[in-house]
Design a protein around this motif. Structure first.
Motif, short mmCIF file in Angstrom:
data_model
loop_
_atom_site.label_atom_id
_atom_site.label_comp_id
_atom_site.label_asym_id
_atom_site.label_seq_id
_atom_site.Cartn_x
_atom_site.Cartn_y
_atom_site.Cartn_z
N THR A 1 7.68 42.09 69.47
CA THR A 1 6.64 41.14 69.15
C THR A 1 5.68 41.54 69.85
N ILE A 2 5.47 41.79 71.24
CA ILE A 2 4.35 42.05 72.30
C ILE A 2 3.77 43.46 71.78
N HIS A 3 4.82 44.31 71.59
CA HIS A 3 4.46 45.71 71.18
C HIS A 3 3.71 45.48 69.84
N SER B 1 1.87 43.33 68.44
CA SER B 1 0.88 42.68 68.50
C SER B 1 -0.41 43.70 69.08
N ARG B 2 0.26 44.39 70.11
CA ARG B 2 -0.80 45.18 70.63
C ARG B 2 -1.22 46.58 69.98
N HIS B 3 -0.03 46.92 69.09
CA HIS B 3 -0.41 48.08 68.22
C HIS B 3 -0.53 47.75 66.85
N ASN B 4 -1.44 46.70 66.80
CA ASN B 4 -1.59 46.22 65.46
C ASN B 4 -2.23 47.23 64.29
N LYS C 1 7.62 44.43 60.77
CA LYS C 1 7.31 43.20 61.18
C LYS C 1 8.03 42.07 60.37
#
Length: 357
Positions: free
Chosen positions: A215-217, A219-222, A240
Motif C-alpha cells: 500500500t505504501i509503495h 501510494s508513493r509510486h502513483n 490496486k
C-alpha cells in the motif's frame, strides 16, 4: 476455511476429559434447527461457490490469465475440503448430534483431524505466501518476470508440502488404543496446538506487514492516466484492485478466526501448561449451555470464511464476474438446446407415427 482443531472436545467446554465429565451438556442441545440450517447452507453454498471458483480460474476467458490464479485456486481447494469434510464430520457431530461414532473408528481417529488441519494450514500459508509474492511482484516486477511461471509452481508445491508435513503430526497426537478407542497424547496436543496457533499469528503478521508495504509503495509510486500509457495505467489499476481484494479477504479471515484461535490457544496454555489464564477461568465458570452457545457462535463465525472469499471475488474481480455470467449463460444455452432437440425429436417421431398409421 473453518476447522475445529479439537476432535472430541470443544475448546470452550473442556480441555481435558476430566473437565468434560464435570460439566455435562444438558439434554435437548441437539434440537437446534437454526444451527442445523446454517451448517447446511455452509455445506451446500460452500461446495458450489468454491467449485465454481476453481472452474472459473482454471478455464475462464478473463480469470484464467490472472497472475495470482494458482494461489486463488489453492485457497478454493482448501475451502472446498472444509465444506466437504470439516463441517459435515465435526460441526454436526459436535453441535447437532453431540456424539460422533467415527471417533471410535481407527481409520478416522487421526485422518479426520489431519484433513482439517491440512485445509486450515494450506489457507494460512497460501495467504502469507501470496502477500510476500505480491510485494515482490509490485516492488520489483522485473525479478518476477525473469523467473517466469516456475516460481509460482514451486511456491504452490512448497505450500502443500509444508501443510501436509505439519498436519501429519496429528498421526502422533491421535492414536487408537488396544480397546479400539481413539486416545489423545495431551502433552503433545498442547504443544501442537500452540504451534498451529503460532502459525496463524505469524501468517496474520506477515499479511499485515507486506500488504502495508504494498500500500505504501503504490501510494508513493502513483501512476495517473496523464503520465502513463493506457496499458501501464490499466495494469496498475488492476494491481490496486487486487490488493484491496486481498486486504478484504485477510481482514475478514482474521476477524472470523481470532475468537476461536485465541480461545483455543489460551485454553491449552491454562490446562496444558498449567499457566493461570483468567479468561479460561471465566469461561469455565459459565454453565455448560452458555459455553456451548459461545462455542457454536465461534465455529459459525470461522465457518463463514468458506463463503466470504468467492463473494469477495465477485465484488472486486470484474473478470471473475463476467466469467461467472458466461458460465451460467453457457449452461442455460446447453439446457435450452437439449430441450429444443428433444422437442424436435419428439415432433419428428410423432409425424412418423402419423404417417405409418
Amino acid at each position: 476455511m473453518s476447522a475445529n482443531q479439537s476432535l472430541f472436545t470443544s475448546p470452550l467446554d473442556n480441555a481435558t476429559a476430566n473437565v468434560a465429565a464435570a460439566t455435562p451438556i444438558p439434554k435437548g442441545m441437539s434440537e437446534w434447527p437454526l444451527v442445523s440450517a446454517i451448517y447446511i447452507i455452509f455445506i451446500i453454498f460452500g461446495f458450489v461457490l468454491n467449485v465454481l471458483t476453481i472452474i472459473i480460474f482454471s478455464c475462464g476467458k478473463r480469470s484464467s490469465s490472472s497472475e495470482i490464479k494458482s494461489y486463488l485456486i489453492t485457497l478454493a481447494v482448501a475451502d472446498l475440503i472444509t465444506s466437504l469434510v470439516t463441517i459435515p464430520f465435526f460441526a454436526f457431530c459436535k453441535f447437532i448430534l453431540e456424539t460422533c461414532a467415527l471417533n471410535n473408528i481407527g481409520a478416522f481417529c487421526a485422518l479426520m483431524p489431519f484433513i482439517v488441519k491440512l485445509a486450515v494450514l494450506t489457507n494460512l500459508i497460501t495467504n502469507a505466501t501470496l502477500s510476500i509474492e505480491r510485494y515482490v511482484a509490485i516492488a520489483n516486477p522485473l525479478k518476477i518476470r525473469a523467473s517466469g511461471k516456475k516460481h509460482i509452481i514451486w511456491l504452490n508445491l512448497t505450500i502443500w508440502t509444508l501443510a501436509v508435513a505439519i498436519a501429519a503430526v496429528n498421526f502422533k497426537v491421535y492414536t487408537v488404543s488396544d480397546a479400539g478407542q481413539c486416545s489423545i497424547d495431551w502433552d503433545l496436543y498442547s504443544i501442537y496446538t500452540l504451534v498451529t496457533n503460532s502459525i496463524f499469528a505469524l501468517s496474520v503478521c506477515l499479511v499485515l506487514i507486506f500488504y502495508a508495504l504494498i500500500t505504501i509503495h503504490l501510494s508513493r509510486h502513483n501512476i495517473t492516466r496523464m503520465h502513463a500509457d493506457s496499458q501501464t495505467f490499466n495494469r496498475r489499476s488492476l494491481q490496486k484492485r487486487s490488493i484491496k481484494m486481498l486486504w478484504t479477504i485477510n481482514i475478514l479471515l482474521f476477524i472470523s478466526w481470532l475468537p476461536y484461535a485465541m480461545t483455543h490457544m489460551l485454553t491449552e496454555i491454562h490446562y496444558g501448561f498449567r499457566v493461570y489464564v483468567s479468561y479460561v477461568v471465566w469461561i469455565d465458570s459459565l454453565d455448560p449451555l452458555t459455553r456451548r452457545k459461545i462455542d457454536i457462535a465461534f465455529d459459525i463465525l470461522n465457518s463463514s470464511t468458506i463463503l466470504q472469499t468467492p463473494i469477495i471475488y465477485m465484488i472486486f474481480l470484474r473478470g471473475f464476474t463476467f466469467d461467472l455470467k458466461d458460465l451460467f449463460q453457457c449452461v442455460k444455452f446447453s439446457w435450452t438446446l437439449d430441450q429444443s432437440t428433444s422437442r424436435t425429436a419428439s415432433t419428428s417421431n410423432g409425424g412418423e407415427e402419423t404417417r405409418i398409421s
